[in-house]
Scaffold this motif. Structure first.
Motif, PDB file in Angstrom:
ATOM      1  N   THR A 133       0.814  -1.215   0.000  1.00  0.00           N
ATOM      2  CA  THR A 133       0.000   0.000   0.000  1.00  0.00           C
ATOM      3  C   THR A 133       0.850   1.269   0.000  1.00  0.00           C
ATOM      4  N   VAL A 134       2.159   1.141   0.051  1.00  0.00           N
ATOM      5  CA  VAL A 134       3.014   2.314  -0.159  1.00  0.00           C
ATOM      6  C   VAL A 134       2.836   2.843  -1.583  1.00  0.00           C
ATOM      7  N   THR A 135       2.805   1.933  -2.550  1.00  0.00           N
ATOM      8  CA  THR A 135       2.761   2.320  -3.961  1.00  0.00           C
ATOM      9  C   THR A 135       1.414   2.085  -4.620  1.00  0.00           C
ATOM     10  N   HIS A 136       0.594   1.180  -4.067  1.00  0.00           N
ATOM     11  CA  HIS A 136      -0.652   0.761  -4.717  1.00  0.00           C
ATOM     12  C   HIS A 136      -0.376   0.325  -6.166  1.00  0.00           C
ATOM     13  N   ASP A 137       0.677  -0.429  -6.343  1.00  0.00           N
ATOM     14  CA  ASP A 137       1.081  -0.839  -7.692  1.00  0.00           C
ATOM     15  C   ASP A 137       1.346  -2.342  -7.713  1.00  0.00           C
ATOM     16  N   PRO A 138       0.292  -3.161  -7.589  1.00  0.00           N
ATOM     17  CA  PRO A 138       0.483  -4.612  -7.590  1.00  0.00           C
ATOM     18  C   PRO A 138       0.878  -5.118  -8.971  1.00  0.00           C
ATOM     19  N   ALA A 139       1.596  -6.216  -8.989  1.00  0.00           N
ATOM     20  CA  ALA A 139       1.961  -6.851 -10.248  1.00  0.00           C
ATOM     21  C   ALA A 139       0.728  -7.489 -10.889  1.00  0.00           C
ATOM     22  N   PRO A 140       0.759  -7.707 -12.214  1.00  0.00           N
ATOM     23  CA  PRO A 140      -0.404  -8.299 -12.891  1.00  0.00           C
ATOM     24  C   PRO A 140      -0.762  -9.690 -12.386  1.00  0.00           C
ATOM     25  N   PRO A 143      -3.333 -11.131  -7.623  1.00  0.00           N
ATOM     26  CA  PRO A 143      -4.750 -10.800  -7.429  1.00  0.00           C
ATOM     27  C   PRO A 143      -5.059 -10.300  -6.024  1.00  0.00           C
ATOM     28  N   ASP A 144      -4.395 -10.846  -5.001  1.00  0.00           N
ATOM     29  CA  ASP A 144      -4.673 -10.375  -3.646  1.00  0.00           C
ATOM     30  C   ASP A 144      -4.202  -8.933  -3.463  1.00  0.00           C
ATOM     31  N   GLY A 145      -3.043  -8.603  -4.046  1.00  0.00           N
ATOM     32  CA  GLY A 145      -2.600  -7.225  -4.013  1.00  0.00           C
ATOM     33  C   GLY A 145      -3.540  -6.305  -4.756  1.00  0.00           C
ATOM     34  N   GLU A 146      -4.074  -6.782  -5.872  1.00  0.00           N
ATOM     35  CA  GLU A 146      -5.027  -5.969  -6.637  1.00  0.00           C
ATOM     36  C   GLU A 146      -6.288  -5.700  -5.828  1.00  0.00           C
ATOM     37  N   VAL A 147      -6.782  -6.705  -5.127  1.00  0.00           N
ATOM     38  CA  VAL A 147      -7.998  -6.528  -4.334  1.00  0.00           C
ATOM     39  C   VAL A 147      -7.755  -5.522  -3.210  1.00  0.00           C
ATOM     40  N   LEU A 148      -6.677  -5.669  -2.471  1.00  0.00           N
ATOM     41  CA  LEU A 148      -6.415  -4.751  -1.370  1.00  0.00           C
ATOM     42  C   LEU A 148      -6.230  -3.324  -1.867  1.00  0.00           C
ATOM     43  N   CYS A 149      -5.438  -3.137  -2.890  1.00  0.00           N
ATOM     44  CA  CYS A 149      -5.185  -1.786  -3.397  1.00  0.00           C
ATOM     45  C   CYS A 149      -6.446  -1.157  -3.973  1.00  0.00           C
ATOM     46  N   LEU A 193      -1.304   9.906  -9.484  1.00  0.00           N
ATOM     47  CA  LEU A 193      -2.410   8.958  -9.623  1.00  0.00           C
ATOM     48  C   LEU A 193      -3.034   9.040 -11.018  1.00  0.00           C
ATOM     49  N   LEU A 194      -3.241  10.241 -11.500  1.00  0.00           N
ATOM     50  CA  LEU A 194      -3.854  10.406 -12.814  1.00  0.00           C
ATOM     51  C   LEU A 194      -2.962   9.919 -13.946  1.00  0.00           C
ATOM     52  N   SER A 195      -1.660   9.829 -13.697  1.00  0.00           N
ATOM     53  CA  SER A 195      -0.735   9.359 -14.729  1.00  0.00           C
ATOM     54  C   SER A 195      -0.737   7.843 -14.877  1.00  0.00           C
ATOM     55  N   LEU A 196      -1.325   7.137 -13.908  1.00  0.00           N
ATOM     56  CA  LEU A 196      -1.345   5.680 -13.977  1.00  0.00           C
ATOM     57  C   LEU A 196      -2.233   5.225 -15.141  1.00  0.00           C
ATOM     58  N   PRO A 197      -1.837   4.148 -15.844  1.00  0.00           N
ATOM     59  CA  PRO A 197      -2.694   3.637 -16.926  1.00  0.00           C
ATOM     60  C   PRO A 197      -4.091   3.285 -16.436  1.00  0.00           C
ATOM     61  N   ARG A 198      -4.176   2.758 -15.235  1.00  0.00           N
ATOM     62  CA  ARG A 198      -5.470   2.503 -14.611  1.00  0.00           C
ATOM     63  C   ARG A 198      -5.281   2.540 -13.100  1.00  0.00           C
ATOM     64  N   LEU A 199      -6.254   3.105 -12.404  1.00  0.00           N
ATOM     65  CA  LEU A 199      -6.210   3.184 -10.952  1.00  0.00           C
ATOM     66  C   LEU A 199      -6.595   1.856 -10.319  1.00  0.00           C
ATOM     67  N   PHE A 200      -7.543   1.166 -10.935  1.00  0.00           N
ATOM     68  CA  PHE A 200      -8.101  -0.052 -10.360  1.00  0.00           C
ATOM     69  C   PHE A 200      -7.741  -1.240 -11.242  1.00  0.00           C
ATOM     70  N   ARG A 201      -7.195  -2.264 -10.616  1.00  0.00           N
ATOM     71  CA  ARG A 201      -6.633  -3.380 -11.369  1.00  0.00           C
ATOM     72  C   ARG A 201      -7.598  -4.548 -11.521  1.00  0.00           C
TER      73      ARG A 201
END
Length: 227
Positions: A133-140, A143-149, A193-201
């Motif tokens: 949650t420091v980066t909110h940037d889980p790897a593809p 899935p658990d990181g994606e859910v938490l972030c 945040l706005l520069s990210l390709p997508r906020l929600f994974r």
């Protein structure tokens, strides 16, 4: 993690969290262990942390909101109890003027979960998710990181009034920062945040929240730039 004595609290804004915590710990243990400690004092300890007076956004309400969003995304998770435990710990240590909150929160999980009878592998995974949650940037492939972030960032997709309340609470947590410095720092966060390709994974998180969150972030940034 030293449990605090349990007391009845008739003003608890989210009493169901205690039962939710007990259910999550039971699921995370995997097998019944009569010698395992009672989870209740640990819930009291964590809830007391989430109620600390320096918090304006990172409160029990935020914890509850993240857990509810995890419920919405549960089908995407590989290990739901681990994600739920990570939610409980992800801001358990929080000082607005410190930069090591996530690391200290992860370390708290690493101390508390083995005491509760939760295995080493799951404990390590909870700590990893908290640090994510420091980066909110889980790897593809996380899935658990994606859910938490996604659950943690879902606040960005509130209604205009909800988002305004969120932004005001963040400002209140940083009341010690002068306006020019806060505006510069907050604008940088919004731009990142706005520069990210997508906020929600997760697919569901993206469908539910991406468009509204980007609109809210852009609006806040525009308001700050015009301040």
């Amino acid at each position: 993690m030293t449990p605090v004595p349990r007391t009845e609290d008739t003003t608890d804004p989210a009493p169901e969290l205690r039962q939710r915590w007990a259910d999550t710990v039971t699921a995370a243990r995997g097998t019944k262990n009569p010698a395992a400690p009672d989870p209740a004092p640990y819930a009291d300890n964590l809830l007391s942390r989430w109620r600390e007076p320096q918090r304006r956004y990172h409160t029990v309400d935020h914890l509850n909101a993240v857990l509810l969003r995890i419920d919405e995304l549960a089908e995407h998770a590989d290990d739901l109890p681990t994600v739920q435990l990570a939610a409980w710990f992800h801001d358990a240590v929080y000082r607005p003027d410190r930069s090591e909150n996530e690391e200290r929160s992860a370390a708290l999980a690493e101390r508390a979960l083995p005491e509760l009878g939760i295995g080493a592998a799951r404990t390590a995974e909870v700590a990893r998710l908290v640090r994510l949650t420091v980066t909110h940037d889980p790897a593809p492939d996380d899935p658990d990181g994606e859910v938490l972030c996604d659950a943690d960032l879902a606040v960005l997709a509130g209604s205009p009034d909800q988002y305004a309340a969120y932004a005001a609470a963040v400002r209140a947590e940083y009341a010690f920062v002068p306006d020019p410095d806060f505006t510069a720092g907050r604008t940088a966060v919004l731009t990142q945040l706005l520069s990210l390709p997508r906020l929600f994974r997760t697919p569901r998180g993206y469908d539910l929240w991406e468009h509204t969150a980007r609109r809210n972030l852009s609006t806040e940034r525009d308001l700050l730039r015009g301040a």
